[in-house]
Enzyme design. Structure first.
Site, mmCIF file in Angstrom:
data_model
loop_
_atom_site.group_PDB
_atom_site.id
_atom_site.type_symbol
_atom_site.label_atom_id
_atom_site.label_comp_id
_atom_site.label_asym_id
_atom_site.label_seq_id
_atom_site.Cartn_x
_atom_site.Cartn_y
_atom_site.Cartn_z
ATOM 1 C CB CYS A 98 -1.090 -0.160 1.244
ATOM 2 S SG CYS A 98 -0.290 -0.142 2.730
ATOM 3 C CG HIS A 109 -4.495 -0.325 3.872
ATOM 4 N ND1 HIS A 109 -3.708 -1.042 2.831
ATOM 5 C CD2 HIS A 109 -5.719 0.323 3.030
ATOM 6 C CE1 HIS A 109 -4.330 -0.745 1.719
ATOM 7 N NE2 HIS A 109 -5.427 -0.074 1.875
ATOM 8 C CG HIS A 127 -6.844 0.715 -1.455
ATOM 9 N ND1 HIS A 127 -7.184 0.105 -0.462
ATOM 10 C CD2 HIS A 127 -7.989 0.427 -2.197
ATOM 11 C CE1 HIS A 127 -8.478 -0.631 -0.370
ATOM 12 N NE2 HIS A 127 -8.867 -0.200 -1.679
#
Length: 166
Positions: free
Chosen positions: A70, A126, A138
């Protein structure tokens, strides 16, 4: 002497007139800045879209586009799209930029999430790019780089913070 004063008056009038043409009116700076920021945000999203479907790999190197985790994804997208250098991991990214409330998200903002919607820990695990229209861009798990719905989903329930870099 009268001619000299007349010439000076004309020149001053022209100078003021030209300044009024070139200088933005009060408040126009905000409009110009908003347009500039919107263009940069659009470029961030367009750059991220180029990587749709790229596989996810935890700990992926920032030097590859074959796989992303990420934070390597957000780092790459911001560097390529707008020349903005972000820290390597999501927790470090969450300490930079300007804090933004969930209700004030704009396209191009980074959103930071905790591991689970049930945990009370606010430990960031994240990061995603807010893409506008209730979507985040993402990468995670099986879909790799993808768009997901934000509000009303587990992503919203895992929200910890958001930061603006544009």
């Amino acid at each position: 002497m009268k001619l000299h004063k007349a010439i000076v008056g004309i020149l001053m009038g022209l100078t003021l007139g030209m300044t009024a043409i070139v200088a933005p009116l009060p408040g126009d700076q905000n409009v110009a800045h908003a347009a500039w920021t919107q263009a940069k945000a659009d470029k961030v999203i367009a750059t991220g879209k180029k990587y749709l479907g790229t596989p996810y790999k935890f700990g992926a190197s920032k030097n590859t586009t074959a796989v992303f985790d990420c934070s390597s994804f957000t780092q790459r997208v911001f560097r390529v799209a707008v020349g903005k250098e972000l820290p390597r991991d999501s927790r470090a990214q969450s300490q930079k930029g300007v804090s933004v409330s969930k209700s004030n998200l704009k396209k191009g903002d980074l959103i930071f999430f905790k591991a689970s919607q049930t945990t009370t820990s606010k430990r960031i695990t994240h990061v995603a790019i807010y893409a506008g229209n209730n979507k985040i861009l993402h990468t995670y798990g099986q879909p790799g780089v993808t768009f997901s719905t934000f509000k009303g989903t587990s992503w919203e329930k895992r929200f910890v913070s958001a930061r603006r870099f544009l």
